[in-house]
Design an enzyme around this catalytic site. Structure first.
Site, PDB file in Angstrom:
ATOM      1  CE1 TYR A 137      -3.035  -3.037   0.270  1.00  0.00           C
ATOM      2  CE2 TYR A 137      -3.537  -2.452   2.526  1.00  0.00           C
ATOM      3  CZ  TYR A 137      -3.713  -3.280   1.442  1.00  0.00           C
ATOM      4  OH  TYR A 137      -4.595  -4.341   1.531  1.00  0.00           O
ATOM      5  CG  LEU A 155     -18.572  -1.206   2.287  1.00  0.00           C
ATOM      6  CD1 LEU A 155     -18.267   0.295   2.355  1.00  0.00           C
ATOM      7  CD2 LEU A 155     -19.845  -1.527   3.066  1.00  0.00           C
ATOM      8  CB  ILE A 196     -10.661  -4.383   7.438  1.00  0.00           C
ATOM      9  CG1 ILE A 196     -10.573  -5.444   6.327  1.00  0.00           C
ATOM     10  CG2 ILE A 196     -10.105  -4.914   8.761  1.00  0.00           C
ATOM     11  CD1 ILE A 196      -9.165  -5.845   5.931  1.00  0.00           C
ATOM     12  CB  SER A 231     -14.350   5.753   4.974  1.00  0.00           C
ATOM     13  OG  SER A 231     -14.774   7.053   4.595  1.00  0.00           O
ATOM     14  CG  ASN A 280     -18.075   2.579   7.051  1.00  0.00           C
ATOM     15  OD1 ASN A 280     -19.249   2.697   6.704  1.00  0.00           O
ATOM     16  ND2 ASN A 280     -17.070   2.790   6.225  1.00  0.00           N
TER      17      ASN A 280
HETATM   18  P1  NAD Z   1     -14.425  -1.228   0.951  1.00  0.00           P
HETATM   19  O1  NAD Z   1     -15.436  -2.298   0.716  1.00  0.00           O
HETATM   20  O2  NAD Z   1     -14.065  -0.891   2.326  1.00  0.00           O
HETATM   21  O3  NAD Z   1     -14.937   0.024   0.171  1.00  0.00           O
HETATM   22  C1  NAD Z   1     -14.222   1.209   0.089  1.00  0.00           C
HETATM   23  C2  NAD Z   1     -14.998   2.154  -0.827  1.00  0.00           C
HETATM   24  O4  NAD Z   1     -16.324   2.304  -0.313  1.00  0.00           O
HETATM   25  C3  NAD Z   1     -14.364   3.508  -0.880  1.00  0.00           C
HETATM   26  O5  NAD Z   1     -14.598   4.019  -2.188  1.00  0.00           O
HETATM   27  C4  NAD Z   1     -15.142   4.289   0.155  1.00  0.00           C
HETATM   28  O6  NAD Z   1     -15.171   5.664  -0.124  1.00  0.00           O
HETATM   29  C5  NAD Z   1     -16.524   3.687   0.037  1.00  0.00           C
HETATM   30  N1  NAD Z   1     -17.245   3.726   1.313  1.00  0.00           N
HETATM   31  C6  NAD Z   1     -16.717   3.500   2.543  1.00  0.00           C
HETATM   32  N2  NAD Z   1     -17.675   3.617   3.476  1.00  0.00           N
HETATM   33  C7  NAD Z   1     -18.827   3.909   2.822  1.00  0.00           C
HETATM   34  C8  NAD Z   1     -20.143   4.149   3.254  1.00  0.00           C
HETATM   35  N3  NAD Z   1     -20.467   4.089   4.548  1.00  0.00           N
HETATM   36  N4  NAD Z   1     -21.087   4.409   2.310  1.00  0.00           N
HETATM   37  C9  NAD Z   1     -20.763   4.446   1.004  1.00  0.00           C
HETATM   38  N5  NAD Z   1     -19.520   4.241   0.529  1.00  0.00           N
HETATM   39  C10 NAD Z   1     -18.558   3.966   1.437  1.00  0.00           C
HETATM   40  O7  NAD Z   1     -13.160  -1.645   0.047  1.00  0.00           O
HETATM   41  P2  NAD Z   1     -11.602  -1.865   0.118  1.00  0.00           P
HETATM   42  O8  NAD Z   1     -10.846  -0.687   0.547  1.00  0.00           O
HETATM   43  O9  NAD Z   1     -11.307  -2.483  -1.185  1.00  0.00           O
HETATM   44  O10 NAD Z   1     -11.412  -2.987   1.244  1.00  0.00           O
HETATM   45  C11 NAD Z   1     -11.266  -2.637   2.600  1.00  0.00           C
HETATM   46  C12 NAD Z   1      -9.875  -2.941   3.084  1.00  0.00           C
HETATM   47  O11 NAD Z   1      -9.586  -4.328   2.882  1.00  0.00           O
HETATM   48  C13 NAD Z   1      -8.738  -2.240   2.313  1.00  0.00           C
HETATM   49  O12 NAD Z   1      -8.605  -0.886   2.654  1.00  0.00           O
HETATM   50  C14 NAD Z   1      -7.567  -3.102   2.695  1.00  0.00           C
HETATM   51  O13 NAD Z   1      -7.101  -2.769   3.988  1.00  0.00           O
HETATM   52  C15 NAD Z   1      -8.191  -4.474   2.651  1.00  0.00           C
HETATM   53  N6  NAD Z   1      -7.983  -5.168   1.374  1.00  0.00           N
HETATM   54  C16 NAD Z   1      -7.217  -6.271   1.358  1.00  0.00           C
HETATM   55  C17 NAD Z   1      -6.988  -6.946   0.177  1.00  0.00           C
HETATM   56  C18 NAD Z   1      -6.129  -8.167   0.201  1.00  0.00           C
HETATM   57  O14 NAD Z   1      -5.749  -8.651  -0.871  1.00  0.00           O
HETATM   58  N7  NAD Z   1      -5.797  -8.698   1.348  1.00  0.00           N
HETATM   59  C19 NAD Z   1      -7.561  -6.507  -1.021  1.00  0.00           C
HETATM   60  C20 NAD Z   1      -8.366  -5.376  -0.981  1.00  0.00           C
HETATM   61  C21 NAD Z   1      -8.587  -4.715   0.216  1.00  0.00           C
END
Ligand code: NAD
Length: 275
Positions: A50, A190, A228, A231, A240
């Site tokens: 990241y 999400l 996890i 935002s 959240n």
């Molecule tokens: P997420 O599902 O948390 O969604 C993030 C998106 O949703 C952002 O665009 C955000 O602005 C929006 N959002 C957040 N809260 C909201 C709300 N209450 N209403 C409307 N929209 C909202 O997606 P993510 O970031 O892909 O996944 C979460 C975390 O998981 C990442 O930050 C990371 O730490 C982890 N992750 C891990 C891997 C892995 O390969 N291990 C891959 C992807 C993500």
């Protein structure tokens, strides 16, 4: 507010709710991390790839929250797999974070064609034995990858962090986790908002006076997963976190279960090999 925790198979516990740092710009990471921790999130999910571990560490220190009250995760990137490289990568992550140890280190992806994840796992066992982390786990591992690690080393990962959302519910993998004592931690929980307007989500949101995102995050908690969401806005982080003053009914859980289409937002771990 004390948030729920899940027992790990190594005697430690994992906060069921945390926040993620993927795609959080490095320059913003310290502020987002400190804000989230002050709002009450007990877990921060980061990764070397990241590119923001320095900010993750700065945010932890700036929050003013005691280190022992914060659960810190990082991950070993694909290019660093292999025994020696992984041990160096762990130390490099700790240097960037400015921490002597973290709570959890994960192998980020299995990258099975490279066939290095087993020796990478042996390195994480060593890192744990040396006190560089408390718990070790994996991410994006499928059942055969998990079975190989367990069969070869006898050490069961504490966590498998995988994509889970209403369109990709992974019932088979989650059942295997449950049988093995592995906690499922949901990434992209999400689901890029693709289920926000689905009838069962919208109906539960209306009944509970909550947003679709809150209903989906509550669904993760009620299926027993850790989650996890990400935002960068304080209001989004607070939204959240507000998941503990309502509950979905059995009928609502069943209706959301029916939204599973096996459709991924992210890559397929069997073929994702990017280093
Ligand atoms: P997420 O599902 O948390 O969604 C993030 C998106 O949703 C952002 O665009 C955000 O602005 C929006 N959002 C957040 N809260 C909201 C709300 N209450 N209403 C409307 N929209 C909202 O997606 P993510 O970031 O892909 O996944 C979460 C975390 O998981 C990442 O930050 C990371 O730490 C982890 N992750 C891990 C891997 C892995 O390969 N291990 C891959 C992807 C993500």
């Amino acid at each position: 507010m004390t948030l729920p925790t899940l027992a790990l198979n190594d005697g430690h516990s994992l906060p069921q709710l945390g926040f993620g740092l993927w795609q959080v710009p490095a320059a913003q990471t310290a502020e987002v991390t400190a804000t989230a921790l002050r709002l009450g999130y007990p877990l921060v999910d980061g990764a070397a790839i990241y590119g923001n571990e320095i900010g993750q560490g700065e945010g932890i220190r700036a929050s003013g929250i005691a280190r022992e009250k914060i659960f810190v995760t990082t991950k070993v990137w694909n290019s660093e797999q292999g025994y020696d490289r992984t041990l160096k990568a762990v130390r490099d992550s700790l240097d960037r974070l400015g921490l002597p140890w973290v709570d959890l280190i994960l192998i980020h992806w299995p990258t099975p064609a490279r066939d290095l994840y087993l020796e990478t796992w042996r390195a994480l066992i060593k890192a744990r034995d040396e006190g560089l982390c408390r718990s070790i786990g994996v991410s994006n591992f499928h059942q055969p990858h998990l079975q190989r690690l367990i069969g070869e080393t006898g050490v069961v990962p504490a966590v498998n962090q995988v994509e889970v959302n209403p369109r990709l519910q992974q019932p088979g993998l989650r059942a295997f986790h449950a049988a093995q004592g592995i906690v499922t931690q949901s990434w992209t929980p999400l689901g890029q908002g693709k289920s926000f307007a689905a009838a069962p989500i919208a109906a539960a949101a209306a009944r509970c006076g909550k947003s679709p995102a809150q209903v989906i995050l509550r669904w993760h908690l009620q299926i027993g997963a850790a989650v996890i969401p990400r935002s960068t806005r304080a209001a989004g982080l607070a939204e959240n976190l507000a998941l503990f003053d309502f509950a979905l009914t059995e009928a609502e859980m069943a209706a959301i279960a029916a939204l599973d289409e096996g459709q991924r937002c992210g890559p397929d771990p069997d073929t994702f090999e990017i280093v």
